[in-house]
Design an enzyme around this catalytic site. Structure first.
Site, PDB file in Angstrom:
ATOM      1  N   ASN A 165      59.299 -35.161 -43.827  1.00 37.24           N
ATOM      2  CA  ASN A 165      60.036 -34.440 -42.779  1.00 37.24           C
ATOM      3  C   ASN A 165      59.636 -34.819 -41.349  1.00 37.24           C
ATOM      4  OD1 ASN A 165      57.619 -33.068 -43.095  1.00 37.24           O
ATOM      5  ND2 ASN A 165      58.532 -31.035 -42.926  1.00 37.24           N
ATOM      6  N   GLU A 264      47.625 -29.365 -45.901  1.00 36.79           N
ATOM      7  CA  GLU A 264      48.647 -28.761 -45.036  1.00 36.79           C
ATOM      8  C   GLU A 264      49.865 -28.536 -45.910  1.00 36.79           C
ATOM      9  OE1 GLU A 264      48.306 -27.697 -42.071  1.00 36.79           O
ATOM     10  OE2 GLU A 264      46.490 -28.693 -41.356  1.00 36.79           O
ATOM     11  N   CYS A 298      57.743 -27.141 -42.150  1.00 36.71           N
ATOM     12  CA  CYS A 298      56.881 -26.123 -42.756  1.00 36.71           C
ATOM     13  C   CYS A 298      56.775 -24.912 -41.838  1.00 36.71           C
ATOM     14  CB  CYS A 298      55.502 -26.710 -43.021  1.00 36.71           C
ATOM     15  SG  CYS A 298      54.785 -27.460 -41.558  1.00 36.71           S
ATOM     16  N   GLU A 472      44.436 -29.428 -38.641  1.00 32.16           N
ATOM     17  CA  GLU A 472      44.683 -30.759 -38.073  1.00 32.16           C
ATOM     18  C   GLU A 472      44.943 -30.601 -36.583  1.00 32.16           C
ATOM     19  OE1 GLU A 472      46.217 -33.634 -41.577  1.00 32.16           O
ATOM     20  OE2 GLU A 472      47.797 -32.500 -40.608  1.00 32.16           O
TER      21      GLU A 472
HETATM   22  P1  NAP Z   1      56.028 -33.025 -51.596  1.00 34.72           P
HETATM   23  O1  NAP Z   1      57.088 -33.174 -52.606  1.00 34.72           O
HETATM   24  O2  NAP Z   1      54.858 -32.179 -51.932  1.00 34.72           O
HETATM   25  O3  NAP Z   1      55.563 -34.496 -51.236  1.00 34.72           O
HETATM   26  C1  NAP Z   1      54.585 -34.754 -50.253  1.00 34.72           C
HETATM   27  C2  NAP Z   1      53.929 -36.085 -50.556  1.00 34.72           C
HETATM   28  O4  NAP Z   1      53.254 -35.995 -51.812  1.00 34.72           O
HETATM   29  C3  NAP Z   1      54.904 -37.240 -50.700  1.00 34.72           C
HETATM   30  O5  NAP Z   1      54.286 -38.398 -50.217  1.00 34.72           O
HETATM   31  C4  NAP Z   1      55.108 -37.316 -52.194  1.00 34.72           C
HETATM   32  O6  NAP Z   1      55.512 -38.577 -52.661  1.00 34.72           O
HETATM   33  C5  NAP Z   1      53.723 -37.010 -52.688  1.00 34.72           C
HETATM   34  N1  NAP Z   1      53.699 -36.505 -54.054  1.00 34.72           N
HETATM   35  C6  NAP Z   1      54.670 -35.843 -54.737  1.00 34.72           C
HETATM   36  N2  NAP Z   1      54.232 -35.521 -55.975  1.00 34.72           N
HETATM   37  C7  NAP Z   1      52.970 -35.996 -56.065  1.00 34.72           C
HETATM   38  C8  NAP Z   1      51.986 -35.980 -57.094  1.00 34.72           C
HETATM   39  N3  NAP Z   1      52.209 -35.376 -58.278  1.00 34.72           N
HETATM   40  N4  NAP Z   1      50.791 -36.543 -56.849  1.00 34.72           N
HETATM   41  C9  NAP Z   1      50.552 -37.121 -55.659  1.00 34.72           C
HETATM   42  N5  NAP Z   1      51.424 -37.180 -54.643  1.00 34.72           N
HETATM   43  C10 NAP Z   1      52.627 -36.614 -54.847  1.00 34.72           C
HETATM   44  O7  NAP Z   1      56.587 -32.460 -50.226  1.00 34.72           O
HETATM   45  P2  NAP Z   1      57.828 -33.004 -49.400  1.00 34.72           P
HETATM   46  O8  NAP Z   1      59.059 -32.525 -50.050  1.00 34.72           O
HETATM   47  O9  NAP Z   1      57.693 -34.466 -49.100  1.00 34.72           O
HETATM   48  O10 NAP Z   1      57.610 -32.272 -48.004  1.00 34.72           O
HETATM   49  C11 NAP Z   1      58.021 -30.996 -47.771  1.00 34.72           C
HETATM   50  C12 NAP Z   1      56.864 -30.033 -47.950  1.00 34.72           C
HETATM   51  O11 NAP Z   1      55.823 -30.380 -47.063  1.00 34.72           O
HETATM   52  C13 NAP Z   1      57.243 -28.618 -47.616  1.00 34.72           C
HETATM   53  O12 NAP Z   1      56.656 -27.745 -48.537  1.00 34.72           O
HETATM   54  C14 NAP Z   1      56.627 -28.415 -46.234  1.00 34.72           C
HETATM   55  O13 NAP Z   1      56.356 -27.083 -45.912  1.00 34.72           O
HETATM   56  C15 NAP Z   1      55.386 -29.228 -46.354  1.00 34.72           C
HETATM   57  N6  NAP Z   1      54.872 -29.599 -45.037  1.00 34.72           N
HETATM   58  C16 NAP Z   1      53.753 -28.973 -44.586  1.00 34.72           C
HETATM   59  C17 NAP Z   1      53.263 -29.267 -43.326  1.00 34.72           C
HETATM   60  C18 NAP Z   1      52.048 -28.600 -42.812  1.00 34.72           C
HETATM   61  O14 NAP Z   1      51.476 -29.109 -41.862  1.00 34.72           O
HETATM   62  N7  NAP Z   1      51.601 -27.482 -43.381  1.00 34.72           N
HETATM   63  C19 NAP Z   1      53.915 -30.218 -42.526  1.00 34.72           C
HETATM   64  C20 NAP Z   1      55.066 -30.828 -43.015  1.00 34.72           C
HETATM   65  C21 NAP Z   1      55.521 -30.512 -44.287  1.00 34.72           C
HETATM   66  P3  NAP Z   1      57.081 -38.840 -52.989  1.00 34.72           P
HETATM   67  O15 NAP Z   1      57.773 -38.820 -51.706  1.00 34.72           O
HETATM   68  O16 NAP Z   1      57.089 -40.153 -53.642  1.00 34.72           O
HETATM   69  O17 NAP Z   1      57.523 -37.734 -53.899  1.00 34.72           O
END
Ligand code: NAP
Length: 491
Positions: A165, A264, A298, A472
């Site tokens: 994102n 995060e 997020c 962070e």
């Molecule tokens: P995600 O599905 O959890 O993926 C995040 C990262 O993890 C991606 O690089 C993804 O790779 C990888 N990943 C997925 N499954 C994995 C596994 N089993 N083992 C290791 N790595 C894995 O999240 P997203 O959909 O990309 O992002 C949205 C989420 O991020 C939301 O929940 C949002 O709230 C959160 N977020 C939090 C913050 C914060 O600072 N708190 C900031 C931004 C976003 P792939 O892309 O290949 O699946």
């Protein structure tokens, strides 16, 4: 709502073509037989394809990071700082290209992508400034007879996993402090948005980052590739930004070797508007908190609670503003609402709206996925969303605002905190005492008081409860990549 989707312009095509598409390991670009397509969410068309790493490529990247660790830790902090400063400047000077890459692969409007370049670059500057301020300690033991020397040292080779994102800022928010602290790293960007990280890795190298200090692996099999790296004893730290569900899986993996972690994770931000709020400020704040990044943040306002006295007026003004937001391809002039990241995101948002409707919510605006090319969902406003609606319990991650009414301060604090998440909350009131009282009471890592955006590289970003571990940015951001070492000295 109608929207048009134009074809990619020449500037965007040139920006995409400029990005190296291999794995970046030990300062070299490596191709793989398998390729991973990168899609434009505004059209559903393939923009390009990048290397698709296997677990052994991840381990090779980690080996490169481990090989470079000792030398990088030995580089004077001032030199590390100057390299990060050069990278900061390089990103800013290249804003237009980077913004076009981000818009193409992620969908956000160009104006927001330019803002993200500035935000991303600022992490390099902030941590360049922090790199030279690492302190230590020297004190006599309380009982006398010896001295304590306390030093900080880099935690070591770090695995950095980022979401789609904010494809630039989530990378620099981790790479900046890692490099400043003297850590080498392997970055694993989200598979939907690998290009920004690849472009930044090339720019870091040009800014003087030695070979092996920053490595990038892109893959369609994140679990296997990061799993292999985490299981390797050479990796000493995992910094992850993404969903809470994946964060929990990674925490379990890291427990096996007691690896340092920063998490995060997801959010479910309440946004509270009291009767004594300045309504203009509250409407604009809510719009920013809801619509930044097309609602895919997020920090997005996920539940909007309105005190009864202003509920009607706020709803009218907020809905008018939402209705006026132009939707379309992010690179087109004037667009404020771009596409969602993929078809699954549109389906999820549609389901959440349908669920809220079934439970008695009223749709004032939008409420139906856009037809045609790309993954568009229009700005949507729902009122009378009940607390048990699915959209109040999970991240909406789309341009859908759910509104609900409350009566008392105590009641709204209880409802706001009734979630496993605790990333951020927003409070709007002109009463300073109430503002501070409610901000302190809410169980979140961050609060926006009369403002709808809290992200700032100089501020500690992070959550409590299932929203994460660690912070962070800010003064503590570099600590996530440092160990404290105590040396007892006999006198
Ligand atoms: P995600 O599905 O959890 O993926 C995040 C990262 O993890 C991606 O690089 C993804 O790779 C990888 N990943 C997925 N499954 C994995 C596994 N089993 N083992 C290791 N790595 C894995 O999240 P997203 O959909 O990309 O992002 C949205 C989420 O991020 C939301 O929940 C949002 O709230 C959160 N977020 C939090 C913050 C914060 O600072 N708190 C900031 C931004 C976003 P792939 O892309 O290949 O699946």
């Amino acid at each position: 709502m109608t929207h048009t989707v134009t074809e990619s312009d020449e500037a965007t095509i040139a920006a995409i073509d400029s990005v190296p598409t291999g794995l970046f390991i030990g300062g070299r670009w490596r191709e793989t037989a398998a390729r991973l397509p990168v899609e434009d969410p505004a059209t559903g068309q393939t923009l390009t394809a990048v290397a698709d790493a296997a677990p052994e490529d991840g381990v090779a990247a980690l080996a490169a990071a481990a090989a470079a660790q000792a030398a990088w830790a030995g580089v004077p902090a001032r030199t590390r700082s100057e390299i990060l400063m050069r990278a900061h400047r390089a990103l800013l000077d290249d804003t237009e290209r980077l913004a076009r890459i981000a818009t193409a692969e992620m969908g956000k409007p160009l104006a927001e992508a330019r803002g993200e370049v500035a935000y991303a670059a600022e992490f390099f500057r902030w941590f360049a400034e922090e790199a030279v301020r690492l302190d230590g300690g020297y004190m006599p033991a309380p009982a006398g007879g010896s001295r304590f020397v306390v030093a900080r040292r880099p935690v070591g080779p770090s695995v950095l996993i980022t979401p789609w994102n904010f494809p630039m800022a989530m990378a620099t928010r981790k790479i900046g402090p890692a490099l400043a602290a003297g850590c080498t790293c392997v970055v694993k960007p989200a598979e939907q948005t690998p290009l920004c990280t690849l472009a930044i890795a090339e720019m870091l190298s040009a800014a003087g980052v030695p070979d092996g200090v920053v490595n990038v692996v892109t893959t369609s099999d994140p679990a296997a590739v990061t799993g292999a790296m985490i299981a390797d004893p050479r990796s000493r730290k995992l910094s992850f930004t993404g969903s809470t569900a994946v964060g929990k899986i990674l925490l379990e993996q890291c427990a096996k070797s007691v690896m340092r972690t920063s998490m995060e994770l997801g959010g479910n931000a309440p946004l509270i508007v009291f009767d004594d709020a300045d309504l203009g400020t509250a409407v604009e704040g809510a719009l920013a908190a809801k619509m930044r990044n097309i609602g895919q943040a997020c920090t997005a306002a996920n539940r909007i609670y309105l005190q009864r006295g202003i509920a009607e007026e706020f709803t009218r003004r907020f809905t008018e503003r939402m209705a006026a937001l132009p939707m379309g391809r992010g690179a087109d002039p004037g667009v404020v609402v771009g596409p969602l990241i993929d078809a699954a995101a549109v389906a999820k948002v549609s389901d959440l709206v349908a669920d809220a409707r079934r439970r008695g919510a009223t749709v004032l605006l939008g409420g139906t996925a856009a037809e045609g090319r790309g993954y568009f969902y229009p700005p949507t406003v729902l009122t009378d969303v009940p607390d048990d609606a699915a959209m109040f319990g999970t991240e909406i991650f789309g341009p859908v605002a759910g509104l609900a009414v409350f009566d008392t301060e105590d009641e709204v604090i209880e409802r706001a905190d009734d979630t496993p998440y605790g990333l951020v909350a927003y409070v709007f009131t002109e009463n300073l005492r109430r503002g501070l009282r409610v901000s302190e009471a809410l169980d979140t890592g961050m609060v926006g008081l009369n403002q709808g955006v809290v992200s700032n590289p100089a501020a500690p970003f992070g959550g409590v409860k299932e929203s994460g571990l660690g912070r962070e940015g800010g003064f503590g951001g570099i600590d996530e990549f440092l160990e404290t070492k105590y040396i007892g000295v006999a006198l």
